[in-house]
Enzyme design. Sequence first.
Site, PDB file in Angstrom:
ATOM      1  N   LYS A 120       0.853  -1.188   0.000  1.00 60.06           N
ATOM      2  CA  LYS A 120       0.000   0.000   0.000  1.00 60.06           C
ATOM      3  C   LYS A 120       0.892   1.243   0.000  1.00 60.06           C
ATOM      4  CE  LYS A 120      -3.774   1.983   2.813  1.00 60.06           C
ATOM      5  NZ  LYS A 120      -4.667   1.705   3.958  1.00 60.06           N
ATOM      6  N   SER A 155      -9.358   1.717   3.089  1.00 60.32           N
ATOM      7  CA  SER A 155      -8.447   2.444   2.234  1.00 60.32           C
ATOM      8  C   SER A 155      -7.419   1.563   1.506  1.00 60.32           C
ATOM      9  CB  SER A 155      -7.695   3.481   3.063  1.00 60.32           C
ATOM     10  OG  SER A 155      -6.989   2.867   4.130  1.00 60.32           O
ATOM     11  N   SER A 207      -9.747  -0.892   7.376  1.00 56.84           N
ATOM     12  CA  SER A 207      -9.249  -0.530   6.042  1.00 56.84           C
ATOM     13  C   SER A 207      -8.598  -1.669   5.281  1.00 56.84           C
ATOM     14  CB  SER A 207      -8.236   0.614   6.145  1.00 56.84           C
ATOM     15  OG  SER A 207      -8.910   1.824   6.334  1.00 56.84           O
TER      16      SER A 207
END
Lengths: 480, 74
Positions: free
Chosen positions: A80, A155, A179
């Site tokens: 990420k 996210s 997330s």
Amino acid sequence: MIALHQLSLSEAGRTLRAGTMSSVDLTEAALDRINALDANLNLFFLVTAERARSDARRADAEMRAGIDKGPMHGIPYGLKDILDTEGIPTTCNSRLFIDHRPEQDSAVEARLRGGGGVLLGKLSTSEFACGGPAEDVFFPVSKNPWSPDHYTGGSSSGSAGGVAAGFMRVAIGTDTGGSTRVPASYCGVVGLKPTYGLVSTRGLFPLAPTLDHCAPLSKNVQDMALLLNVIAGFDPGDPASVSCPPEDYTCNLGKSIAGKRIGYARQFLVEANILPELLAKLDETIDTLRGLGAVVEEVSIPDFELFRACSRLIVSAEAFAVHEETLISRPRDYGLLAYGRLVAGASVSGGDLIQAFRLRHELILAIADVLGRYDAVVTSTAWGSAPPLNSSANSPPPPMIGAPTIIASLTGNPAISVPIGLSKEGLPFGMQILGRHFEEAWVLQIAAAVEAAIGFTGSELGLPPIGCDLSRPIAPQTAG
Amino acid sequence: MRGKSQVHSGESDFDLVMRRHGIEVMPNARELALSIFEDLTRAARLVRRERSMVTKAAYIFSPEAVLRTVAEPQ
């Protein structure tokens, strides 16, 4: 014939060590697939192809020399884009960080790199992990491999979507309120929020430091256990890191769960208006667990609204503290959604925050009490399946609603999301399994039992309807 | 007007808070920020209402303390 992107970590590892396939083969297959499919999915912010090829060549040479660095050796993965990578842009999907090249790797990247992994690139995130989707940020919105008209969840959008799309078997996300687990649920992959302190968060750009977790995603539970073996462990550079003895997280996989006691927080879900179709799927899965010999009983846990209120105050206050200076000095460099959510955190008073920490402690005790009577607690991971992407940018996004994932985010318990099937619309549903602190091996054991009994992940059912023509069969070794 | 203070007529609680922090909220973000402000106000009210236990331990958080508490319930 199985395609390279469908090889599990252990299958790929065996083939690599037998010399019938190289890390370069595996890496080129992944890069081909990303090149062919990601233009429509937007799951990568940056593909580090040259770095990946270099990592793969090194891994092949090491293996030929008899060096074995463990389960990630020669295996492609993604990170990420909120986790630092030395010399490689780490943008947090923010205009503020668009030229940011960290001087050091995050702790998790250092472990993966040290373990011989192959970095494919940086995966999409909502701006500063504040949630999404948003169209006024630097990178385009990620699309769900199961349906490009639907969101991946956030996210950790690229990490979940990338594993679902078959770009890599494992990826690293972050999880502050869900997330990692919510996108895992929406994309039909496995997502784990480890115990707070088990996996170092050093080098993770903070959202809310007392709730932030570094959280892995994988195609199946065994891959997850192997990945956790590499990334878990004490880090003196992370003040929240907990020193505990090393553990083999694969140790319980495949063992029977007969006689284990599982609490099903069904009423909690009903009161929070879970989608009836998901509740029915969850009930079916509970019957499956009973069929495996587990003792499953309905349990009562505190209201969702208490978890939500507590989480909202802590996240908002901590995130505001992180961003206060730039919210004032460079407001126009934020997207609307992140700006609105972050700036409102100014309203949380010191008293509010202390009361939220006090309630958090009480909620920790309440969940510990339930886990004193049960080996695990299960809920759904989200309230439904992936939401549609709304193209009308005129309506303002709602405040964060939150999901059942908030429970373990607040209490620090380990919690995993495992796919349990598809909705009538063909979108994945996930179940969350929550265990006692540092009992990841037991949580993984139940998840593996669910996975094996349902047969979602190991079958065609668990593959999103994309890119079937790109299946590249196992090739003889081509790397020098 | 939403977010209006009972005490400071003419200026809302939201505006007061933002002014105290030196923040001039961007006009296109005002509606969203205000709705979140109101959500946080409700959250704070709910959290304060749920006060079943008030001890020093309840006001402290650390992973090590949590583990000790869970291992040895009081």
